[in-house]
Structure formats: structure tokens, C-alpha cells
Design a protein around this motif. Structure first.
Motif, short mmCIF file in Angstrom:
data_model
loop_
_atom_site.label_atom_id
_atom_site.label_comp_id
_atom_site.label_asym_id
_atom_site.label_seq_id
_atom_site.Cartn_x
_atom_site.Cartn_y
_atom_site.Cartn_z
N SER A 2 38.81 44.80 36.10
CA SER A 2 39.11 43.85 37.17
C SER A 2 38.07 42.74 37.22
O SER A 2 38.41 41.57 37.41
CB SER A 2 39.15 44.58 38.52
OG SER A 2 39.60 43.72 39.54
N ALA A 3 36.80 43.09 37.05
CA ALA A 3 35.75 42.07 37.04
C ALA A 3 35.95 41.08 35.90
O ALA A 3 35.82 39.86 36.07
CB ALA A 3 34.38 42.73 36.93
N GLU A 4 36.29 41.60 34.73
CA GLU A 4 36.51 40.73 33.57
C GLU A 4 37.74 39.84 33.77
O GLU A 4 37.74 38.66 33.39
CB GLU A 4 36.65 41.59 32.32
CG GLU A 4 35.32 42.22 31.88
CD GLU A 4 35.49 43.35 30.89
OE1 GLU A 4 36.65 43.70 30.56
OE2 GLU A 4 34.46 43.91 30.46
N THR A 5 38.79 40.39 34.41
CA THR A 5 39.98 39.59 34.69
C THR A 5 39.65 38.46 35.67
O THR A 5 40.08 37.31 35.48
CB THR A 5 41.09 40.47 35.28
OG1 THR A 5 41.47 41.45 34.30
CG2 THR A 5 42.31 39.64 35.66
N ALA A 6 38.90 38.77 36.73
CA ALA A 6 38.52 37.75 37.70
C ALA A 6 37.66 36.67 37.05
O ALA A 6 37.83 35.48 37.33
CB ALA A 6 37.79 38.39 38.88
N LEU A 7 36.74 37.07 36.19
CA LEU A 7 35.91 36.09 35.48
C LEU A 7 36.77 35.20 34.59
O LEU A 7 36.57 33.98 34.53
CB LEU A 7 34.84 36.81 34.65
CG LEU A 7 33.65 37.35 35.43
CD1 LEU A 7 32.86 38.34 34.58
CD2 LEU A 7 32.74 36.21 35.90
#
Length: 323
Positions: free
Chosen positions: A229-234
Motif C-alpha cells: 500500500s505504501a508503494e502504491t501511494a508513492l
């Protein structure tokens, strides 16, 4: 110009009672070493008898307003992320609104367990971008000590009480990742995993329940889902992990925190960690950590921050923002 939801104030509140790990040694088959080795937790705060979630939230809100140099009537709306509201209804957020003396605007609770603050921040961002509000209080507050089974050593030693709050304001940006404010969000849930983390009671069943958790299974899902999720948001913000100054994660367990950082390719010296002092405060943990991190001098204006959390549901998500 692009409208952004910018953090202009932050604050937190912790109940006075500090409970060290040794507190549990007389009633449970556990020890300080056992708790620390499995969670990283050394102590937590418990609300006093009669002290409610809305009271904790009000203290945090007042601290955030003072930090922003504002008063309650400068705020258009309050979102309170909590799973431990004072009453079935009305919302704890309206109780905060009343306690602050706020006579206008609107207030409501949002419940996504430990992911609640990420969901609340994403919701507030959408309201600001749509023009529904100009300034908002986004609060996470919990009294999880009220729903513990004190005979279950696998859960009752992990949780604590507290509150944190942000004041966010609509400001103009350039539309680039250099802007201050919320740059992107990512929310997810999958109800098939309900039995991994839940409370075995509720209003419609006319029972008072306690928190139940399959810790190993939650851990297995947490690291993968949080990093993803963090990578998607970034990616939505046109950024990568290399651009991140600070990860401010949900403070559930040091092994989950370090595992997620490793999966993202980040060292722990770029992670704000407060779990040792607060335990798992559910929806309060991210705003608490943001406030403490700012007070420590870790978080400074212009820093790129990723917050991420996972909780019962399962529900999880991430927010990318520039401080």
C-alpha cells in the motif's frame, strides 16, 4: 493551481497512568522480556476510571489547535477515528465538538480499527479537495483498555490508550510532488479475514465483547500489505521509497514495523518508532507518532512522510504527505 490539504497543527494526549510490562507479571504467565522480545513494547498508558475516548480526543484537539494558532470556531469539521467511542450514539466526534465550544460545522466518527486514522485522513483530504471544508480536525483516539480480556496474555499486553490530532487546511499548490500537504492516498479492505482480528460482541448481538486476534496470521498479512500500500501511494504521487524522509507507521509491533521498512528498502533510522512507550493505540497511533516525532525534532517542514496502517477487517492503507 492545485488545492492541497496541508498539516498546520499537530498535538497529542496520553492518560497519566503509565503501565510497565511488569504490571502483568503477577496475573499472567508473562514477563517484561517476553513482551519486549515479541512486540518491542515496554510500557503503555491506560485511561483513568471514567475517562472517555472523547475526553482524550478533546485534549489532543486542543493541543493541535494551539499548535496551529487557531480556535475551535476556525474549524469547519471534525473526523474522529475510533473503535472505542463513548456511546453507541451520538458520535464521540460531536462530544469533542461540544467540549471545544465549536458551534458550527459538522463532526462524525469513522471506524476502521487500527487503519482508522489513514481512512480518516483520506476522507478529510477528499472533503478539502471537493470544497466541503477549508479547515478540519482529524483525530485518532482510543481507550482499548476497555475491551481487553485480562486473562489473554497474547493480546492484553499489547494495547494502550491515547489520542493524537492534526489540523489540516486547504492551501494552493503547484500540483507537483514538491507541494506541502497530502499528495496521495491508498485504501484497501478484505472482509474474508474478519476472524483474524475482531471483538466478539456488539450492539446487535446484545453482548459486551473482548478483542480477539490471531497474531501470527495478522503479522503474515501486515508486512506484505503495508509495504504494498505504501508503494502504491508513492507511485500515485510520482515518488519512490528513495524520496521518503520518514515512515510513520501504525505502532502495533516492532517486528511488523521493521519488516515493512525492510520490504520497502528503508533503514530503521528513517522510521518514527513510539511503540515502546505507547503500545498499540489503534487509530491513535499514527497521529500520536506524528506529534511525538515532530516534538523530538525528527519531523521538519518539507519532509516527505509515508503513513501506513492495517487493522481488523482486514482494512489497510497508506497516505503520502509533505509536512
Amino acid at each position: 493551481m492545485t488545492r492541497r490539504a496541508v498539516v498546520i497543527g499537530v498535538g497529542h494526549y496520553l492518560p497519566d497512568r503509565v503501565v510497565p510490562n511488569s504490571y502483568f507479571e503477577s496475573t499472567l504467565d508473562t514477563s517484561d522480556d517476553w513482551i519486549q522480545s515479541r512486540s518491542g513494547i515496554q510500557r503503555r498508558h491506560f485511561a483513568a476510571e471514567g475517562q472517555t475516548t472523547s475526553e482524550l480526543a478533546t485534549h489532543a484537539a486542543l493541543a493541535a489547535l494551539a499548535d496551529a494558532g487557531l480556535v475551535a470556531d476556525d474549524i469547519d469539521a471534525i473526523i474522529l477515528a475510533t473503535s472505542t467511542a463513548d456511546l453507541t450514539f451520538p458520535s464521540a466526534a460531536t462530544m469533542v465538538q461540544s467540549a471545544l465550544g465549536m458551534k458550527k460545522g459538522f463532526a462524525f466518527d469513522l471506524q476502521a480499527v487500527c487503519a482508522g486514522f489513514v481512512y480518516a485522513l483520506s476522507t478529510a483530504n477528499a472533503m478539502i479537495l471537493s470544497g466541503q471544508a477549508k479547515r478540519m480536525l482529524v483525530i485518532g483516539a482510543e481507550t482499548f483498555s476497555r475491551i481487553m480480556d485480562w486473562t489473554d496474555r497474547s493480546t492484553c499486553v499489547l494495547f494502550g490508550d491515547g489520542a493524537g490530532a492534526l489540523v489540516i487546511e486547504a492551501q494552493d499548490g503547484t500540483g507537483t510532488a514538491a507541494d506541502r500537504g497530502i499528495l496521495s492516498t491508498d485504501l484497501n479492505s478484505d472482509g474474508q479475514y474478519k476472524d483474524l482480528l475482531y471483538v466478539d460482541g456488539g450492539v446487535s448481538t446484545q453482548t459486551t465483547g473482548h478483542l480477539r486476534m490471531q497474531g501470527n496470521q495478522v503479522f503474515r498479512h501486515a508486512v506484505e500489505k503495508l509495504a504494498s500500500s505504501a508503494e502504491t501511494a508513492l507511485e500515485k504521487a510520482g515518488l519512490t521509497a528513495a524520496d521518503v524522509d520518514w515512515v510513520v507507521p501504525h505502532q502495533a509491533n516492532i517486528r511488523i514495523i521493521s519488516g515493512t521498512a525492510k520490504k520497502m528498502g528503508l533503514s530503521m533510522d528513517r522510521v518514527v518508532v513510539t511503540v515502546q512507550d505507547h503500545g498499540n493505540t489503534s487509530a491513535a497511533s499514527i497521529p500520536l507518532a506524528l506529534s511525538v516525532g515532530r516534538d523530538r525534532g525528527q519531523i521538519n517542514p518539507g519532509d516527505l512522510i509515508v503513513t501506513e496502517a492495517i487493522g481488523g477487517g482486514l482494512a489497510w492503507g497508506a497516505v503520502v504527505l509533505r509536512w
